[in-house]
Design a protein around this motif. Sequence first.
Motif, PDB file in Angstrom:
ATOM      1  N   ARG A   1       0.843  -1.188   0.000  1.00 10.89           N
ATOM      2  CA  ARG A   1       0.000   0.000   0.000  1.00 10.89           C
ATOM      3  C   ARG A   1       0.885   1.249   0.000  1.00 10.89           C
ATOM      4  NH1 ARG A   1      -4.314  -1.049   4.773  1.00 10.89           N
ATOM      5  NH2 ARG A   1      -5.547   0.473   3.588  1.00 10.89           N
ATOM      6  N   SER A   2       0.246   2.404  -0.228  1.00 15.68           N
ATOM      7  CA  SER A   2       1.005   3.657  -0.271  1.00 15.68           C
ATOM      8  C   SER A   2       1.471   4.086   1.120  1.00 15.68           C
ATOM      9  CB  SER A   2       0.144   4.769  -0.891  1.00 15.68           C
ATOM     10  OG  SER A   2      -1.055   4.933  -0.150  1.00 15.68           O
ATOM     11  N   CYS A   3       0.841   3.567   2.179  1.00 22.05           N
ATOM     12  CA  CYS A   3       1.231   3.893   3.547  1.00 22.05           C
ATOM     13  C   CYS A   3       1.936   2.676   4.164  1.00 22.05           C
ATOM     14  CB  CYS A   3       0.001   4.282   4.369  1.00 22.05           C
ATOM     15  SG  CYS A   3      -1.180   2.947   4.601  1.00 22.05           S
ATOM     16  N   PRO A   4       2.605   2.830   5.279  1.00 23.59           N
ATOM     17  CA  PRO A   4       3.322   1.695   5.882  1.00 23.59           C
ATOM     18  C   PRO A   4       2.429   0.695   6.601  1.00 23.59           C
ATOM     19  CG  PRO A   4       3.620   3.670   7.212  1.00 23.59           C
ATOM     20  CD  PRO A   4       2.901   4.092   5.981  1.00 23.59           C
ATOM     21  N   HIS A   5       1.147   0.931   6.686  1.00 21.54           N
ATOM     22  CA  HIS A   5       0.263   0.028   7.413  1.00 21.54           C
ATOM     23  C   HIS A   5      -0.207  -1.103   6.507  1.00 21.54           C
ATOM     24  CE1 HIS A   5      -0.356   4.142   9.249  1.00 21.54           C
ATOM     25  NE2 HIS A   5       0.150   3.447  10.254  1.00 21.54           N
ATOM     26  N   PRO A   6      -0.249  -2.341   7.005  1.00 19.42           N
ATOM     27  CA  PRO A   6      -0.717  -3.468   6.189  1.00 19.42           C
ATOM     28  C   PRO A   6      -2.235  -3.445   6.055  1.00 19.42           C
ATOM     29  CG  PRO A   6      -0.191  -4.225   8.382  1.00 19.42           C
ATOM     30  CD  PRO A   6       0.202  -2.781   8.346  1.00 19.42           C
ATOM     31  N   CYS A   7      -2.725  -4.120   5.011  1.00 16.55           N
ATOM     32  CA  CYS A   7      -4.170  -4.228   4.790  1.00 16.55           C
ATOM     33  C   CYS A   7      -4.751  -5.187   5.827  1.00 16.55           C
ATOM     34  CB  CYS A   7      -4.446  -4.722   3.377  1.00 16.55           C
ATOM     35  SG  CYS A   7      -6.192  -4.935   3.006  1.00 16.55           S
ATOM     36  N   PRO A   8      -5.810  -4.818   6.542  1.00 19.19           N
ATOM     37  CA  PRO A   8      -6.356  -5.691   7.580  1.00 19.19           C
ATOM     38  C   PRO A   8      -7.248  -6.795   7.049  1.00 19.19           C
ATOM     39  CG  PRO A   8      -7.593  -3.648   7.511  1.00 19.19           C
ATOM     40  CD  PRO A   8      -6.498  -3.513   6.499  1.00 19.19           C
ATOM     41  N   ASP A   9      -7.592  -6.792   5.746  1.00 16.13           N
ATOM     42  CA  ASP A   9      -8.516  -7.788   5.202  1.00 16.13           C
ATOM     43  C   ASP A   9      -7.770  -9.064   4.814  1.00 16.13           C
ATOM     44  OD1 ASP A   9     -10.386  -5.894   5.577  1.00 16.13           O
ATOM     45  OD2 ASP A   9     -10.658  -5.404   3.447  1.00 16.13           O
ATOM     46  N   PHE A  10      -8.586 -10.130   4.555  1.00 11.61           N
ATOM     47  CA  PHE A  10      -8.030 -11.356   3.995  1.00 11.61           C
ATOM     48  C   PHE A  10      -7.701 -11.134   2.530  1.00 11.61           C
ATOM     49  CE2 PHE A  10     -10.679 -13.167   7.495  1.00 11.61           C
ATOM     50  CZ  PHE A  10      -9.626 -13.679   8.228  1.00 11.61           C
ATOM     51  N   CYS A  11      -7.044 -12.092   1.926  1.00 11.73           N
ATOM     52  CA  CYS A  11      -6.673 -12.021   0.512  1.00 11.73           C
ATOM     53  C   CYS A  11      -7.919 -11.745  -0.329  1.00 11.73           C
ATOM     54  CB  CYS A  11      -6.011 -13.331   0.090  1.00 11.73           C
ATOM     55  SG  CYS A  11      -5.501 -13.355  -1.635  1.00 11.73           S
ATOM     56  N   HIS A  12      -7.853 -10.733  -1.189  1.00  7.52           N
ATOM     57  CA  HIS A  12      -9.042 -10.293  -1.925  1.00  7.52           C
ATOM     58  C   HIS A  12      -8.621  -9.804  -3.294  1.00  7.52           C
ATOM     59  CE1 HIS A  12      -7.942  -6.027  -1.385  1.00  7.52           C
ATOM     60  NE2 HIS A  12      -7.450  -6.434  -0.206  1.00  7.52           N
ATOM     61  N   GLN A  13      -9.602  -9.626  -4.144  1.00  9.58           N
ATOM     62  CA  GLN A  13      -9.386  -9.085  -5.476  1.00  9.58           C
ATOM     63  C   GLN A  13      -9.687  -7.587  -5.452  1.00  9.58           C
ATOM     64  OE1 GLN A  13      -8.182 -10.804  -8.067  1.00  9.58           O
ATOM     65  NE2 GLN A  13      -8.053 -12.652  -6.794  1.00  9.58           N
TER      66      GLN A  13
ATOM     67  N   LYS B   1      -9.507   1.948   2.051  1.00  7.69           N
ATOM     68  CA  LYS B   1      -8.736   3.050   2.599  1.00  7.69           C
ATOM     69  C   LYS B   1      -8.210   2.709   3.990  1.00  7.69           C
ATOM     70  CE  LYS B   1     -11.215   6.682   0.105  1.00  7.69           C
ATOM     71  NZ  LYS B   1     -12.027   7.920   0.228  1.00  7.69           N
ATOM     72  N   CYS B   2      -7.017   3.194   4.260  1.00  6.47           N
ATOM     73  CA  CYS B   2      -6.396   2.929   5.557  1.00  6.47           C
ATOM     74  C   CYS B   2      -7.018   3.858   6.605  1.00  6.47           C
ATOM     75  CB  CYS B   2      -4.887   3.162   5.474  1.00  6.47           C
ATOM     76  SG  CYS B   2      -4.011   2.827   7.020  1.00  6.47           S
ATOM     77  N   VAL B   3      -7.500   3.287   7.674  1.00  3.13           N
ATOM     78  CA  VAL B   3      -8.161   4.058   8.728  1.00  3.13           C
ATOM     79  C   VAL B   3      -7.348   4.053  10.018  1.00  3.13           C
ATOM     80  CG1 VAL B   3     -10.465   3.764   7.780  1.00  3.13           C
ATOM     81  CG2 VAL B   3      -9.546   2.033   9.323  1.00  3.13           C
ATOM     82  N   GLU B   4      -6.065   3.707   9.933  1.00  3.34           N
ATOM     83  CA  GLU B   4      -5.225   3.777  11.120  1.00  3.34           C
ATOM     84  C   GLU B   4      -5.092   5.230  11.564  1.00  3.34           C
ATOM     85  OE1 GLU B   4      -3.798   1.480  12.943  1.00  3.34           O
ATOM     86  OE2 GLU B   4      -4.490  -0.246  11.785  1.00  3.34           O
ATOM     87  N   MET B   5      -5.153   5.476  12.874  1.00  3.14           N
ATOM     88  CA  MET B   5      -5.080   6.829  13.409  1.00  3.14           C
ATOM     89  C   MET B   5      -3.626   7.277  13.542  1.00  3.14           C
ATOM     90  SD  MET B   5      -8.064   7.869  13.615  1.00  3.14           S
ATOM     91  CE  MET B   5      -9.732   7.221  13.578  1.00  3.14           C
ATOM     92  N   VAL B   6      -3.333   8.423  12.930  1.00  2.00           N
ATOM     93  CA  VAL B   6      -1.978   8.969  12.945  1.00  2.00           C
ATOM     94  C   VAL B   6      -2.065  10.439  13.329  1.00  2.00           C
ATOM     95  CG1 VAL B   6      -1.124   7.327  11.220  1.00  2.00           C
ATOM     96  CG2 VAL B   6      -2.109   9.515  10.483  1.00  2.00           C
ATOM     97  N   SER B   7      -0.902  11.079  13.460  1.00  2.00           N
ATOM     98  CA  SER B   7      -0.811  12.513  13.734  1.00  2.00           C
ATOM     99  C   SER B   7      -0.351  13.224  12.467  1.00  2.00           C
ATOM    100  CB  SER B   7       0.166  12.796  14.873  1.00  2.00           C
ATOM    101  OG  SER B   7      -0.292  12.206  16.071  1.00  2.00           O
TER     102      SER B   7
END
Length: 629
Positions: free
Chosen positions: A200-212, A217-223
């Motif tokens: 992904r464009s951000c350093p956070h991994p995708c939380p879903d299972f393998c998908h097509q 969108k990444c919803v991790e909370m950052v500053s």
Amino acid sequence: TTQGRQSCIDPVPTCDALCFKVLTGCLMQPAHRCPQRCGHDTGSPSCPPCAEEVTVFCECRSKEFEVVCGDDRERLRESSKCDTVCKEKKSCRRHRCEVTCCPLKKKRPKTATPTTLSLWSSSPGESSLLNHICTELCGKTLSCGSHSCDLACGHFGDCPKCGIMLHERLTCFCGASVHYPPVRCGTVPPSCRQSCTRPRSCPHPCPDFCHQGECPKCVEMVSRSCAGGHGETRLVPCFLAQITCSKKCARELSCGLHLCQQICHIGACGKSSKSDSHVSCGGSCLIRRTCGHPCRMTCHPNTPCPNVTCEDDLTLKCPCERREVRVPCARERRILGPLNPEVLETASGQLRLNCNDECRHHVRVRNFAEALGVVPSNLSQEVRYPPELLDAAGEDLESVVALEQSLEKLVLGQLSRLDSDSDSGPPRGLVHELCSFYGLDSETRGRDPFRRVVVFRNPSRAPPRVPSPLLSEAWVRHDQRAQRMRTLREIRRLWICLEDGGKITEEVLVRTINMYLKAHSGFFTILRKVRDVAPVNSMDVLVEFSSRERMKSACLSLRSRPGVRLRQCHSSEEGNGADDSVTIAIPSSWEYGENSSDNVLPPDASTIARNSYAIPVSWEDEVSEMPLP
């Protein structure tokens, strides 16, 4: 001829009459007859083809053609076709017929003449719905998204599933789950229970299972820092690349002189881009001029401020700070000249407002009170509220009274601050202006629809005080004064009805009234002219006199004039037209003489007495308005 035939080989005898045989192959029914002489000069025993010209339709009945009646039918059909394209929808309701001179065209021309013929055996358009069947392919994209439907266009129901078989393996994105060939086109790729490993464009991994498809969108909370650089904000979703805060932008504009006054925003400030330098930002200049006031011209970074008239005013106070006046800017006063005789200019060029006799009296009373150690009751100055503030207070007097009670508690120290909501209380502008009379500070905070006014004490200012009178009390006085003035003006007004006034022009009408009231010239004015409905062609004129005595005198002089009727003005008529049904009889007490009573009021004045308003017996003719206490 008179001789008969002697042999079979003798020629057939002829005459001079027309042949008049029915022609064969003729379009006209009944057919035309042969126009040749008997025996046909052509030498042929059969009649020649019909040479008459007739009018025929084209196959779609859109145009008419002139043809020879005896020509070959097939050749006539080919030459009698028009170039009109059908454009009728086919049975599929998607495609249109592109045939030229189509016999199935539904639209028909106007009814032709009775002599118009048709080369076609059947009536066009009889079975257009059956014969306009679409023979093209459907062509819609199937559910697989790669192939199109190959059924006939206009088929019933939805298109079938794609029937093409693929000979390739179908795997999930990570390759852990596989469908081996043959695989039907449109089959959904398999899914596995492995975690998504797609970058992904951000350093956070995708939380879903393998998908097509794309990852959510990444919803991790950052500053993140806001667009204006005012500081970092915590708990921001990672997919928001830029955020804004509630502070002012305060970035330097293209002019290099001003700062952006908008709320923190994304993008360039103002209309000009960042590449532009020393370009006007479109706002006010606000640079201090030689007179001390800011320049009000549009921002001009490359030129000095123009030498134009300063439109600002200067507030001057007398030495005792009891009086204050507003005068034009001192720099411009030398051009315009002194506008207030009480304002003087010192040797240094400064303006000064001198104290008047009332100020000096006020100072003497204060000094005398300080010497005796008492505080006189009349020492406090009465506050004068502007008319706009009084009108705003009259719209919601109850909320203003509640606000005054809260402000009094704030002045006495019973409250630390006051929050005023415009939804349940008076408007915010009224609160701000009223706080200035209490010596309190006020600010507007929050955003719509939750904006509110916060009122608080400012330690750096003079101690707050409760004004006298209160705004609610001042409005009651103002309303009573206005009502007294309306009543006093009403008893000086008179309706003069001219029965033939509707037939004359307005200029003649004014001259007529001035002639009737010549003895009171200069002491009356015409307020309104109303055209009456009944009696017809009458005109009502509302006249106001300088005093009630003059109105009574005018009534006596007009009562004897023919075609003139008088009636009193009521308060309900001040904003409306005249009322014909209201008439008055001039009382005898209005007569001037020994028995006249000066205490008798005009009709309907009893209502004035019931309201306990002091009505003067008479006004001086030189006074146009009664002085109120």
